[in-house]
Write an enzyme that holds these catalytic residues in place. Structure first.
Site, PDB file in Angstrom:
ATOM      1  N   ASN A  46       7.173  -4.536  17.067  1.00  0.00           N
ATOM      2  CA  ASN A  46       7.383  -3.088  16.965  1.00  0.00           C
ATOM      3  C   ASN A  46       7.134  -2.627  15.525  1.00  0.00           C
ATOM      4  O   ASN A  46       7.449  -3.329  14.568  1.00  0.00           O
ATOM      5  CB  ASN A  46       8.754  -2.650  17.490  1.00  0.00           C
ATOM      6  CG  ASN A  46       9.931  -3.391  16.906  1.00  0.00           C
ATOM      7  OD1 ASN A  46       9.810  -4.523  16.465  1.00  0.00           O
ATOM      8  ND2 ASN A  46      11.091  -2.752  16.916  1.00  0.00           N
ATOM      9  N   ILE A  47       6.541  -1.457  15.433  1.00  0.00           N
ATOM     10  CA  ILE A  47       6.180  -0.870  14.138  1.00  0.00           C
ATOM     11  C   ILE A  47       6.726   0.547  14.134  1.00  0.00           C
ATOM     12  O   ILE A  47       6.224   1.425  14.851  1.00  0.00           O
ATOM     13  CB  ILE A  47       4.649  -0.890  13.940  1.00  0.00           C
ATOM     14  CG1 ILE A  47       4.136  -2.335  13.997  1.00  0.00           C
ATOM     15  CG2 ILE A  47       4.285  -0.229  12.601  1.00  0.00           C
ATOM     16  CD1 ILE A  47       2.627  -2.463  13.958  1.00  0.00           C
ATOM     17  N   GLU A  48       7.795   0.733  13.368  1.00  0.00           N
ATOM     18  CA  GLU A  48       8.479   2.034  13.376  1.00  0.00           C
ATOM     19  C   GLU A  48       7.916   2.959  12.298  1.00  0.00           C
ATOM     20  O   GLU A  48       7.014   2.584  11.534  1.00  0.00           O
ATOM     21  CB  GLU A  48       9.989   1.796  13.207  1.00  0.00           C
ATOM     22  CG  GLU A  48      10.538   0.987  14.374  1.00  0.00           C
ATOM     23  CD  GLU A  48      12.039   0.753  14.332  1.00  0.00           C
ATOM     24  OE1 GLU A  48      12.663   1.011  13.289  1.00  0.00           O
ATOM     25  OE2 GLU A  48      12.576   0.311  15.375  1.00  0.00           O
ATOM     26  N   CYS A  57       6.229   0.240  20.240  1.00  0.00           N
ATOM     27  CA  CYS A  57       6.908  -0.977  20.702  1.00  0.00           C
ATOM     28  C   CYS A  57       6.016  -2.212  20.533  1.00  0.00           C
ATOM     29  O   CYS A  57       4.785  -2.110  20.474  1.00  0.00           O
ATOM     30  CB  CYS A  57       7.248  -0.860  22.183  1.00  0.00           C
ATOM     31  SG  CYS A  57       8.538   0.308  22.585  1.00  0.00           S
ATOM     32  N   GLU A  59       5.290  -4.466  22.726  1.00  0.00           N
ATOM     33  CA  GLU A  59       4.386  -4.704  23.859  1.00  0.00           C
ATOM     34  C   GLU A  59       3.093  -3.918  23.697  1.00  0.00           C
ATOM     35  O   GLU A  59       2.002  -4.413  23.936  1.00  0.00           O
ATOM     36  CB  GLU A  59       5.059  -4.278  25.175  1.00  0.00           C
ATOM     37  CG  GLU A  59       6.289  -5.087  25.538  1.00  0.00           C
ATOM     38  CD  GLU A  59       7.583  -4.517  24.990  1.00  0.00           C
ATOM     39  OE1 GLU A  59       7.590  -3.986  23.852  1.00  0.00           O
ATOM     40  OE2 GLU A  59       8.596  -4.594  25.696  1.00  0.00           O
ATOM     41  N   CYS A  90      10.267  -1.139  27.837  1.00  0.00           N
ATOM     42  CA  CYS A  90      10.717   0.229  28.131  1.00  0.00           C
ATOM     43  C   CYS A  90       9.775   0.855  29.162  1.00  0.00           C
ATOM     44  O   CYS A  90       8.710   0.309  29.490  1.00  0.00           O
ATOM     45  CB  CYS A  90      10.751   1.063  26.843  1.00  0.00           C
ATOM     46  SG  CYS A  90       9.127   1.576  26.253  1.00  0.00           S
ATOM     47  N   CYS A  93       6.136   1.422  28.012  1.00  0.00           N
ATOM     48  CA  CYS A  93       5.348   0.179  27.957  1.00  0.00           C
ATOM     49  C   CYS A  93       5.007  -0.311  29.364  1.00  0.00           C
ATOM     50  O   CYS A  93       3.911  -0.838  29.588  1.00  0.00           O
ATOM     51  CB  CYS A  93       6.095  -0.893  27.172  1.00  0.00           C
ATOM     52  SG  CYS A  93       6.110  -0.563  25.398  1.00  0.00           S
TER      53      CYS A  93
HETATM   54  N1  THU Z   1      11.361  -1.846  21.434  1.00  0.00           N
HETATM   55  C1  THU Z   1      10.292  -2.655  21.662  1.00  0.00           C
HETATM   56  O1  THU Z   1       9.464  -2.873  20.763  1.00  0.00           O
HETATM   57  N2  THU Z   1      10.164  -3.203  22.879  1.00  0.00           N
HETATM   58  C2  THU Z   1      11.080  -3.113  23.885  1.00  0.00           C
HETATM   59  O2  THU Z   1      10.899  -3.718  24.924  1.00  0.00           O
HETATM   60  C3  THU Z   1      12.272  -2.295  23.696  1.00  0.00           C
HETATM   61  C4  THU Z   1      12.344  -1.515  22.441  1.00  0.00           C
HETATM   62  C5  THU Z   1      11.548  -1.302  20.083  1.00  0.00           C
HETATM   63  C6  THU Z   1      11.364   0.171  19.924  1.00  0.00           C
HETATM   64  C7  THU Z   1      12.179   0.424  18.647  1.00  0.00           C
HETATM   65  O3  THU Z   1      11.357   0.114  17.539  1.00  0.00           O
HETATM   66  C8  THU Z   1      13.301  -0.588  18.722  1.00  0.00           C
HETATM   67  O4  THU Z   1      12.854  -1.572  19.647  1.00  0.00           O
HETATM   68  C9  THU Z   1      14.630  -0.010  19.203  1.00  0.00           C
HETATM   69  O5  THU Z   1      14.476   0.696  20.383  1.00  0.00           O
END
Ligand code: THU
Length: 139
Positions: A46-48, A57, A59, A90, A93
């Site tokens: 994940n890259i925020e 996310c 995925e 989620c 995804c």
């Molecule tokens: N996130 C994912 O990367 N994949 C998932 O399956 C669930 C959530 C990330 C999104 C966000 O950066 C962090 O997790 C918290 O929700």
């Protein structure tokens, strides 16, 4: 085609990918690793973003990485997070994964459950989904 990697091996690659997450806002790193029909493996994390809603996310990072490299069918994807077992994809995804489900079968979603590796079909996670096949028209 059967996968040249075991679910455990793919999950291990997802675990390694989580170390490359950029998750300073949630503090919730996630890693993903997928295998394509032609046996290639791609990872993502994940890259925020400071503008919170723009984060991506793990995925989708892995899927977009694969698609940009020319991949079409994703046979299996593993997802791992240090703070959640399992860490299921989620809803957004799940919909993106539908786009890359093999035409001749389903996609395996590999997760770490409380008692070990869990494998679920994408169909079981997003039944009756809308996908590219629904846009195919006759003639
Ligand atoms: N996130 C994912 O990367 N994949 C998932 O399956 C669930 C959530 C990330 C999104 C966000 O950066 C962090 O997790 C918290 O929700």
């Amino acid at each position: 085609m059967s996968s040249p990697l075991t679910p455990e091996e793919l999950l291990d690659l997802a675990r390694q990918a989580a170390a490359r997450a950029y998750a300073p806002y949630s503090g919730f790193p996630v890693g993903a690793a997928l295998i394509t029909d032609d046996g290639r493996v791609f990872q993502g994390a994940n890259i925020e973003n400071a503008s919170y809603g723009l984060g991506c996310c793990a995925e989708r990072t892995a899927v977009f990485h694969a698609v940009f490299a020319g991949a079409q069918d994703v046979r299996a994807i593993a997802v791992w997070a240090p703070r959640a077992a399992p860490c299921p994809p989620c809803g957004a995804c799940r919909q993106v994964l539908v786009e890359w489900r093999p035409r001749d079968g389903d996609m395996d979603i590999i997760l770490e459950g409380p008692d070990g590796v869990m494998v679920r079909s994408l169909e079981s996670l997003i039944p009756l989904s809308f996908g590219p096949r629904n846009l195919e028209t006759e003639g």
